[in-house]
Design a protein around this motif. Structure first.
Motif, PDB file in Angstrom:
ATOM      1  N   LYS A 177     -36.415 -56.468  16.076  1.00  0.00           N
ATOM      2  CA  LYS A 177     -36.871 -56.573  14.598  1.00  0.00           C
ATOM      3  C   LYS A 177     -37.714 -57.554  14.307  1.00  0.00           C
ATOM      4  O   LYS A 177     -38.569 -57.324  13.475  1.00  0.00           O
ATOM      5  CB  LYS A 177     -35.271 -57.249  13.995  1.00  0.00           C
ATOM      6  N   GLN A 185     -46.104 -48.304  18.255  1.00  0.00           N
ATOM      7  CA  GLN A 185     -46.532 -48.006  17.110  1.00  0.00           C
ATOM      8  C   GLN A 185     -47.875 -47.199  17.522  1.00  0.00           C
ATOM      9  O   GLN A 185     -48.418 -46.174  16.789  1.00  0.00           O
ATOM     10  CB  GLN A 185     -47.010 -49.348  16.333  1.00  0.00           C
ATOM     11  N   MET A 221     -45.629 -47.402   8.529  1.00  0.00           N
ATOM     12  CA  MET A 221     -44.087 -47.038   9.145  1.00  0.00           C
ATOM     13  C   MET A 221     -43.693 -47.844  10.480  1.00  0.00           C
ATOM     14  O   MET A 221     -44.570 -47.792  11.469  1.00  0.00           O
ATOM     15  CB  MET A 221     -43.979 -45.600   9.479  1.00  0.00           C
ATOM     16  N   LYS A 222     -42.816 -48.657  10.396  1.00  0.00           N
ATOM     17  CA  LYS A 222     -42.249 -49.221  11.582  1.00  0.00           C
ATOM     18  C   LYS A 222     -41.819 -48.251  12.818  1.00  0.00           C
ATOM     19  O   LYS A 222     -41.129 -47.239  12.577  1.00  0.00           O
ATOM     20  CB  LYS A 222     -41.251 -50.355  11.261  1.00  0.00           C
ATOM     21  N   PRO A 223     -42.220 -48.579  14.045  1.00  0.00           N
ATOM     22  CA  PRO A 223     -41.703 -47.829  15.167  1.00  0.00           C
ATOM     23  C   PRO A 223     -40.087 -47.822  15.452  1.00  0.00           C
ATOM     24  O   PRO A 223     -39.587 -48.949  15.118  1.00  0.00           O
ATOM     25  CB  PRO A 223     -42.558 -48.007  16.317  1.00  0.00           C
ATOM     26  N   GLY A 239     -41.161 -56.516  14.906  1.00  0.00           N
ATOM     27  CA  GLY A 239     -41.712 -55.450  13.945  1.00  0.00           C
ATOM     28  C   GLY A 239     -41.246 -54.122  14.184  1.00  0.00           C
ATOM     29  O   GLY A 239     -41.967 -53.062  13.472  1.00  0.00           O
ATOM     30  N   GLY A 240     -40.173 -53.780  15.188  1.00  0.00           N
ATOM     31  CA  GLY A 240     -39.661 -52.590  15.237  1.00  0.00           C
ATOM     32  C   GLY A 240     -38.136 -52.399  14.471  1.00  0.00           C
ATOM     33  O   GLY A 240     -37.702 -53.193  13.973  1.00  0.00           O
ATOM     34  N   ILE A 241     -37.838 -51.304  14.210  1.00  0.00           N
ATOM     35  CA  ILE A 241     -36.573 -50.836  13.676  1.00  0.00           C
ATOM     36  C   ILE A 241     -35.621 -50.569  14.911  1.00  0.00           C
ATOM     37  O   ILE A 241     -35.815 -49.405  15.638  1.00  0.00           O
ATOM     38  CB  ILE A 241     -36.681 -49.728  12.782  1.00  0.00           C
ATOM     39  N   VAL A 264     -43.338 -53.233  20.984  1.00  0.00           N
ATOM     40  CA  VAL A 264     -43.516 -52.713  20.019  1.00  0.00           C
ATOM     41  C   VAL A 264     -44.640 -52.159  19.374  1.00  0.00           C
ATOM     42  O   VAL A 264     -45.046 -50.966  18.748  1.00  0.00           O
ATOM     43  CB  VAL A 264     -42.811 -53.579  18.767  1.00  0.00           C
ATOM     44  N   GLU A 265     -45.973 -52.919  19.514  1.00  0.00           N
ATOM     45  CA  GLU A 265     -47.031 -52.410  19.317  1.00  0.00           C
ATOM     46  C   GLU A 265     -47.518 -51.003  20.106  1.00  0.00           C
ATOM     47  O   GLU A 265     -48.180 -50.169  19.593  1.00  0.00           O
ATOM     48  CB  GLU A 265     -48.222 -53.529  19.640  1.00  0.00           C
ATOM     49  N   ARG A 318     -47.075 -43.486  18.162  1.00  0.00           N
ATOM     50  CA  ARG A 318     -46.592 -42.584  17.329  1.00  0.00           C
ATOM     51  C   ARG A 318     -47.352 -41.393  17.197  1.00  0.00           C
ATOM     52  O   ARG A 318     -48.543 -41.272  17.196  1.00  0.00           O
ATOM     53  CB  ARG A 318     -46.272 -43.246  16.022  1.00  0.00           C
ATOM     54  N   GLU A 362     -43.490 -58.038  21.240  1.00  0.00           N
ATOM     55  CA  GLU A 362     -44.636 -57.745  20.334  1.00  0.00           C
ATOM     56  C   GLU A 362     -45.362 -56.742  20.895  1.00  0.00           C
ATOM     57  O   GLU A 362     -45.781 -55.799  20.412  1.00  0.00           O
ATOM     58  CB  GLU A 362     -45.295 -59.114  19.849  1.00  0.00           C
TER      59      GLU A 362
END
Length: 251
Positions: free
Chosen positions: A42, A248, A1-3, A45-47, A244-245, A251, A241
């Motif tokens: 985007k 992730q 699942m993308k964050p 790698g995120g939403i 977003v990491e 989460r 990056e």
């Protein structure tokens, strides 16, 4: 699942957004966001999700509970009353509705959650204000500033000047260099840092170009706009990056 990354929006009372572009009607107010922020999240790698300006604290808390990370975007000047100053010459336009909402949002996110936070330009200043710091309402009030920081006429992706990175900083780990070319569109700057924040990037005139919360948590503010630079130079994507990491991982 993308964050899922929430991105704050601008608020405008000018109805020309609708009338000039013929996408609305007179007397409408608008919530707006440049696509650069959405693209960067985007591609990293995120939403991306655009967060609206709200007024109820409980709604803000509920909103924050649904996202994995927070990006505080750029925009208008923050009302100096929030850092105990009166307006000075050079202060730009204010947006009270956004200030009231976004400062509360940032305070809750910073102190009542463990969310990773990335603040860009105004977002960097927002982190400073909510943590007890102050701003120079215009760079003319800095002790020394030999070059212009608000270079609004230049292409958005152009590195206007270099900035030095502290070698023990998160941003140094992200970029792997001690000097980085950055764009420059800000006419305000950080004066006094907020509590537990460190200045980790400086221009040659000592203007603070980035801040970080001490400790391991990803809370970084950049006075410059990496989201405007990524399409022409993908190396600037590294900060998104890393952000977003971290979202992730949390989460």
């Amino acid at each position: 699942m993308k964050p899922i990354i929430g991105i704050t929006s601008n608020y405008s009372t000018h109805d020309y957004h609708g009338t000039n572009l013929k996408i609305g009607a007179p007397e409408q107010e608008w919530q707006l966001l440049a696509d650069d922020y959405i693209y960067s999240i985007k591609e990293a790698g995120g939403i991306p999700v655009i967060l609206p300006v709200l007024s109820e604290v409980e709604d803000i808390k509920s909103l924050l509970s649904k996202i994995d990370g927070l990006l505080l975007s750029g925009g208008s000047d923050i009302d100096p009353k929030y850092y105990n100053q009166s307006p000075k010459e050079g202060l730009g336009g204010l947006m009270p509705k956004r200030d009231a909402y976004e400062l509360e949002l940032a305070k809750i996110a910073l102190y009542e959650t463990d969310l990773p936070i990335l603040g860009i330009c105004r977002g960097c200043q927002t982190l400073t204000v909510v943590s007890g710091g102050t701003l120079n309402q215009d760079t003319r009030y800095q002790a020394e500033s030999p070059f212009k920081h608000a270079i609004v006429e230049s292409p958005k992706h152009l590195p206007s000047h270099d900035a030095s990175l502290e070698v023990d900083s998160k941003l140094y780990k992200v970029f792997g260099v001690d000097k980085l070319g950055i764009n420059s569109f800000h006419h305000q700057s950080i004066d006094r840092l907020g509590k537990y924040f460190l200045a980790t990037m400086h221009a040659s005139d000592e203007t603070i170009e980035a801040i970080e919360l001490s400790g391991e948590r990803f809370v970084i503010g950049t006075q410059w706009h990496p989201e405007m630079m990524v399409e022409k130079n993908p190396s600037y994507m590294k900060v998104f990056e890393a952000f977003v990491e971290s979202c992730q991982n949390d989460r």
